[in-house]
Scaffold this motif. Structure first.
Motif, PDB file in Angstrom:
ATOM      1  N   SER A  20      43.508  33.986  23.737  1.00  0.00           N
ATOM      2  CA  SER A  20      44.564  34.841  24.288  1.00  0.00           C
ATOM      3  C   SER A  20      43.952  36.160  24.714  1.00  0.00           C
ATOM      4  N   TRP A  21      44.618  36.813  25.629  1.00  0.00           N
ATOM      5  CA  TRP A  21      44.096  38.090  26.123  1.00  0.00           C
ATOM      6  C   TRP A  21      44.747  39.243  25.384  1.00  0.00           C
ATOM      7  N   GLU A  62      30.366  41.824  30.351  1.00  0.00           N
ATOM      8  CA  GLU A  62      31.500  41.922  29.437  1.00  0.00           C
ATOM      9  C   GLU A  62      32.773  41.517  30.161  1.00  0.00           C
ATOM     10  N   VAL A  63      33.547  40.686  29.533  1.00  0.00           N
ATOM     11  CA  VAL A  63      34.829  40.259  30.091  1.00  0.00           C
ATOM     12  C   VAL A  63      35.895  41.176  29.502  1.00  0.00           C
ATOM     13  N   LYS A  64      36.397  42.091  30.326  1.00  0.00           N
ATOM     14  CA  LYS A  64      37.303  43.109  29.810  1.00  0.00           C
ATOM     15  C   LYS A  64      38.417  43.348  30.796  1.00  0.00           C
ATOM     16  N   ASN A  65      39.286  44.257  30.451  1.00  0.00           N
ATOM     17  CA  ASN A  65      40.382  44.600  31.360  1.00  0.00           C
ATOM     18  C   ASN A  65      39.801  45.030  32.703  1.00  0.00           C
ATOM     19  N   ILE A  84      47.812  37.842  34.052  1.00  0.00           N
ATOM     20  CA  ILE A  84      46.818  37.623  35.099  1.00  0.00           C
ATOM     21  C   ILE A  84      45.702  36.705  34.602  1.00  0.00           C
ATOM     22  N   ARG A  85      45.195  37.010  33.422  1.00  0.00           N
ATOM     23  CA  ARG A  85      44.042  36.250  32.913  1.00  0.00           C
ATOM     24  C   ARG A  85      44.438  34.834  32.498  1.00  0.00           C
ATOM     25  N   GLU A 114      39.780  30.313  38.487  1.00  0.00           N
ATOM     26  CA  GLU A 114      38.628  30.232  37.593  1.00  0.00           C
ATOM     27  C   GLU A 114      38.184  28.775  37.459  1.00  0.00           C
ATOM     28  N   GLY A 115      39.142  27.884  37.305  1.00  0.00           N
ATOM     29  CA  GLY A 115      38.808  26.468  37.196  1.00  0.00           C
ATOM     30  C   GLY A 115      38.105  25.944  38.429  1.00  0.00           C
ATOM     31  N   ALA A 116      38.629  26.321  39.593  1.00  0.00           N
ATOM     32  CA  ALA A 116      38.062  25.832  40.844  1.00  0.00           C
ATOM     33  C   ALA A 116      36.610  26.260  41.003  1.00  0.00           C
TER      34      ALA A 116
END
Lengths: 137, 970
Positions: free
Chosen positions: B453-454, B540-543, B796-797, B805-807
């Motif tokens: 979860s985000w 980093e995966v962030k806002n 959004i995420r 993202e999947g594609a």
């Protein structure tokens, strides 16, 4: 200056009057007509004014072939206009919203009148510029 | 008329036509790509390799007929696998063996919505009316007759004259249509098949209430009952979920949704009605819904903010996704769970009254019993595997969709910090074939990542996994899956979607602790802190989208509270009818901010060293085969190009023109999500296949079907000479009136993630690059151009970016299209963070980015801003051209920095083309062509001809007017 002018001249004058009106309309409304993606729609108006100016010049200097440059200039204006209204017209004909705006009906109307100017000038080629066939050239 | 006047007149006429033709020539060349597309000249003859239908020399012609047959057969299979049986009382379906005559009701039965028409192929045949013998499009009548079932021809023919559906209305025939003559021709002893249609397409959303049953449809159903029909079957045509609370009221026995069948898929629908395919094999429906069929679609949370909203103080438009993550089933199921748990502020909520048919739901002619035996975590692969069995407890062989539903812990931390959690979410699925009476095992493996979860508020934001109890369940749809979880969790008072008491069967759910799933600590923020795709650098995966939240911009008194399960009643979305365009917003709405850096490189100084470089050993396109993306040879390759050459490949007009100096052939770039738009270049040169649309494909819940869909598109692309297509659509079907639903997959981010990645990967393996679209937050057609679309980062995420993202990751896609709208205030095609950070860094994306067709505009579609932010290709680059605008900018501003951006764009485009079928086909002998097409040569010839005539006429005029007269005077 206007004495002894032939049918051809008056036809060219009629075309010039229409062109002058079109030029004014274009100067005032080209952005609304063509949409915000076009930055130089006024160029068409400038060419039309050149055509008008050339006709005024030929009013003083009588040449047999005065109508021919008029045809060339009106059609040049038409060419420049076509390139600038194509998107507005195609969106309008498809009845699709165009983010750049534009008014297809107005574009087509102006294009038709420019063509009319050209066609009047073509017909004028078949008629004399002067009643008495005395020309500078 | 004097001769000289005649010649002057002819000079005038020739001048007229000369300048007219020059105008036409200029105009045509400005739109050369579109003309080439219309004339079928964009197709490359080079895309020959990789087809399963090619002979040993790679030639396709001999395999064309088989390819086409296989495509048409697959259309039927897609409908057989994707149509969803929603209701089937007393085994009304399949039709009994003595039911080989039916009465087909519904005026749109004669006007099937085959596809939305927004992007895809035309029907084939010289007469494209479906019932014409010259048309290949299969009508309902043909589909029934082909299956050996007769319909009431009198009624069907009368329906031909009824106005068909449009975006505003289904235009169902009114009661007066059913004259006594028509009624007398009806046979009440046949099953009544009632077809109802709902249409959606590009550019316009259906009006409010469009999903409700219309008065004429009610009248029709009443008539059918009054006439005494004892078996009533409703067929639903169209991707949008109609409100179906009236089925019982009109004694409907069975209801089958089939979406848009494409031009050739209807036999699949009829085969399902018959329970038998063309080979005589027994078949049964196996599709599951991809949208929630709500009783009141207008009452959905998302629907409260869907449509036309204007800023106060500015004419611009906006829409706010106040529902947050609670889109579709995530709302209905989560609020249901909270009702069961008796959570505070859940309000008055009755699931059975809210939902007609849940997400993921579908019936079969047989019955299945699914058991979940184990759920295990593989730490090295970071995957979870669910294993179990499926037993066919009925009498017909069939296929069962195994859906793994997951419930992740919803903790006090979440409640305090606004981390919303859906009560249930789809984690993975498989479709298994099970013969009657048999039991087969299943195994579903999915990434643990999909359960994260985000958390927006903690630190820089990021994905989290929390300790606690994770439940996994099987079930026929989200609701049954959730009920099985709740049952395993010891909860009571469960009801099914019809309101009946539900008892969870044993063995349908399993609980695993966070520790068993590798969750570290109470809140694991490290598992997905850094990009799982980028192996070259730690990202980093962030806002990244704080400014997509309306609260970033709004005045304090206009800030919103997103829907939260901590207070359903108090935060249920209200329509945000007022958003003041304050100074911050007004400034933010301006997209033209790019300026050439003062200390940046200068364009003019770079000639010969940065661009237009003359290499001792020139590099051509075919030399770049197998060159890795990061190899500096790409930069050397691109440096050879002049500015005029660099703008060639960014300019799309249904094609990207070739560049002769590097022997790069031209590329066809076509539409669309409903099938390829061009014609085949061989055989009968018919239009490419109009497949059933994406909701139906996704509704198969079958990775194999979705993969084959991509494979078919890839094959057809080879036969069309096409390398790139603007498809599939990846936006979310956020509401029941999301008009482009037929081009999208579902209401769920994860289901769409799987479906699109299956399609894209398969297509790419055949050399077809798919520009998935429209990235992102483009879920309504209303005001789609320029609308400020606001959503929070978690939604959004977890939802809106997930399919893309999947594609690009699971699907290894190399193409993506940005959207028309603003993300927050930032126009998507100028969104440097989206393109540069999320796509390129987080997702390690190496493909190209194309915008959604808009002309250059100083305030919105600013060409330099778009290029600088990461747009590579300008879609449908029309009269006012982005490529010329960029060229003029670089020259006039001496902007070497934008030139560098342009070179980077070219590199990405060439890299993508090298990985298309084009790359597979080129070698050192490839002639890039690049010369004028035949029509261009013809236009120049006509221009020259009129030029000669004009000069000739003028010469004759001069002769007769001046020269001859001078001679006479002498």
């Amino acid at each position: 200056m206007l004495k002894n002018k032939g049918i051809g001249y008056w036809m060219c004058t009629a075309a010039a009057v229409i062109a002058l009106a079109l030029a004014v309309v274009l100067f005032l409304f080209w952005k609304d007509m063509m949409g915000t993606s076009i930055n130089d729609g006024y160029i068409v108006a400038i060419v039309l004014l050149v055509a008008v100016a050339v006709h005024v010049g030929f009013s003083f200097i009588s040449v047999r072939f005065a109508a021919v440059p008029a045809v060339a200039l009106y059609m040049t204006a038409f060419c420049l206009l076509l390139l600038r209204i194509a998107d507005a017209v195609t969106y309008g004909l498809q009845d699709k919203g165009n983010i750049s705006g534009g008014n297809a009906t107005a574009c087509i109307t102006v294009a038709v009148f420019v063509l009319i100017c050209a066609l009047i000038s073509v017909i004028a080629c078949f008629f004399s510029q002067r009643k008495e066939e005395k020309y500078l050239i | 008329m004097k001769t000289n006047k005649l010649w002057l007149g002819l000079t005038g006429i020739m001048t007229f036509f000369l300048t007219l033709m020059i105008s036409v020539t200029f105009l045509a060349n400005n739109y050369a790509g579109y003309i080439n597309d219309f004339l079928g000249l964009n197709a490359s003859s080079l895309a020959l390799k990789g087809s399963q239908y090619a002979d040993e020399n790679g030639n396709l012609a001999a395999g064309y007929a088989q390819m086409l047959k296989d495509s048409y057969d697959f259309c039927i299979q897609e409908e057989e696998e994707g149509a969803v049986l929603l209701m089937n009382k007393d085994d009304a379906l399949p039709l009994k063996s003595n039911e080989r005559s039916v009465t087909l009701f519904g005026s749109n039965s004669a006007h099937i919505i085959y596809k939305s028409g927004a992007g895809g192929p035309a029907p084939n045949g010289s007469d494209t009316r479906p019932d014409s013998p010259d048309s290949r499009v299969i009508s309902m009548k043909e589909a029934f007759n082909g299956a050996g079932i007769t319909i009431n021809d009198t009624l069907y023919e009368k329906y031909q004259d009824v106005t068909k559906w449009n975006i505003q209305s289904s235009n169902e025939a009114g009661p007066t249509f059913y004259t006594s003559a028509i009624r007398n021709a009806l046979d009440k002893n046949t099953p009544a098949i009632v077809l109802l249609s709902r249409f959606g397409t590009e550019d316009t959303d259906p009006p409010k209430g469009a999903m409700q049953i219309s008065q004429n449809e009610r009248a029709l159903l009443k008539l059918i009952n009054d006439l005494g029909y004892t078996k009533i079957i409703v067929l639903l045509n169209g991707p949008l979920p109609m409100e179906l609370g009236w089925l019982e009221e009109y004694n409907v026995d069975a209801c089958l949704w089939f979406g848009n069948p494409g031009y050739y898929g209807l036999p699949g629908v009829v085969n399902l009605l018959k329970g038998e395919n063309a080979k005589g094999e027994k078949i049964t429906p196996s599709g599951k819904t991809v949208e929630t069929f709500a009783s009141d679609s207008e009452g959905a949370p998302a629907m409260q903010n869907f449509g036309n909203y204007t800023y106060t103080g500015d004419g611009g438009k906006y829409v706010v996704y106040k529902e947050g993550i609670y889109v579709g089933y995530k709302y209905y199921e989560t609020r249901y769970e909270d009702k069961i748990l008796n959570t505070a502020k859940v309000g008055n909520y009755d699931y059975a009254k809210e939902v007609c048919f849940p997400f993921g739901y579908g019936l079969s002619y047989t019955t299945f019993e699914q058991k979940l035996d184990s759920v295990t975590y593989n730490a090295s692969a970071d995957t979870i595997t669910a294993k179990g069995t499926v037993k066919n407890t009925g009498t017909i062989d069939g296929k069962s969709v195994v859906q793994i539903w997951a419930r992740v812990p919803y903790t006090e931390y979440d409640k305090q910090n606004g981390v919303e959690k859906s009560a249930v979410q789809i984690a993975g699925y498989e479709k298994v074939a099970v013969k009657a009476g048999e039991t087969v095992p299943f195994e579903v493996t999915f990434d643990r990542y999909l359960l994260a979860s985000w958390d927006t508020k903690f630190g820089n934001g990021g994905y989290i996994l929390e300790n606690g109890n994770y439940y996994f369940a099987v079930g026929n749809g989200a609701h049954e899956g959730l009920n099985n979880i709740l049952g395993a969790d010891g909860k009571s008072g469960l009801i099914d979607h019809e309101g009946k008491t539900y008892t969870a069967a044993a063995g349908t759910a399993i609980m695993r602790t966070g520790a068993e799933l590798g969750v570290k600590g109470d809140i694991d923020r490290d598992a997905y802190k850094y990009s799982r795709y980028n192996t070259k650098e730690q990202v980093e995966v962030k806002n990244e989208f704080p400014d997509a939240d309306v609260n970033y911009w709004a005045n304090d008194n206009e800030k919103v509270t997103y829907l939260t399960r901590t207070d359903w009643e108090g935060t249920f979305p209200t329509t945000m009818t007022k958003l003041t365009a304050n100074d911050k917003i007004k400034t933010g709405l301006n997209m033209a901010v790019y300026k050439a850096p003062a200390d940046g490189p200068k364009y003019k100084e770079g000639e010969g060293t940065v661009y237009s470089v003359k290499l001792e050993n020139p590099i051509v396109f075919s030399d770049m085969k197998n060159v890795p993306y990061d190899d500096p040879k790409w930069d050397t390759f691109v440096s050879q190009l002049s500015l005029n050459e660099l703008i060639v490949s960014i300019h799309d007009q249904r094609s990207l023109a070739g560049v002769p100096s590097i022997k790069l052939p031209g590329t066809a770039l076509v539409e669309g999500p409903e099938g390829l738009s061009p014609k085949f270049t061989m055989g009968d040169q018919s239009a490419a296949t109009g497949f059933p649309t994406l909701p139906t494909v996704t509704a198969s819940w079958d990775h194999a079907i979705q993969t084959e869909h991509g494979n078919r598109l890839g094959e057809e692309a080879l036969f069309c000479g096409v390398q790139m297509v603007n498809a599939p659509g990846c936006n979310i079907i956020r509401t029941a009136r999301s008009s482009r639903a037929s081009e999208y997959m579902s209401e769920d981010g994860v289901l769409s993630y799987y479906s699109v990645s299956n399609i894209v990967k398969a297509a790419r393996e055949k050399g077809l690059i798919m520009n998935v679209k429209h990235c992102f937050l483009n879920e309504q057609e209303t005001n789609r151009q320029r609308v400020s679309t606001f959503s929070n980062e978690q939604a959004i995420r977890e939802i809106y970016l997930k399919p893309f993202e999947g594609a690009l990751t699971r699907g290894h896609g190399l193409g993506i299209m940005t959207s028309y709208n603003r993300i927050g205030l930032q126009y998507a095609a100028t969104h440097a963070t989206l393109m540069g950070t999320v796509l390129r860094k987080e997702w390690a994306y190496m493909g190209s980015i194309i915008d959604d067709a808009l002309n250059p505009d100083a305030n919105y579609c600013s060409s330099p801003d778009m290029l600088h932010a990461g747009t590579d290709i300008f879609c449908l680059d029309g009269g006012a051209r982005h490529d010329q605008t960029i060229k003029n900018w670089i020259v006039n501003n001496n902007d070497g920095s934008l030139l560098k951006d342009l070179q980077e764009a070219n590199k990405r485009i060439f890299y993508v083309l090298m990985h298309s079928s084009l790359g597979g086909a080129v070698d050192e002998t490839t002639d890039a062509g690049g010369g004028a097409k035949w029509w261009q040569t013809m236009l120049v010839g006509i221009d020259a001809g009129f030029g000669v005539l004009t000069v000739g006429a003028a010469a004759m005029f001069v002769t007769f007017t001046y020269i001859k007269k001078q001679k006479e005077a002498k």
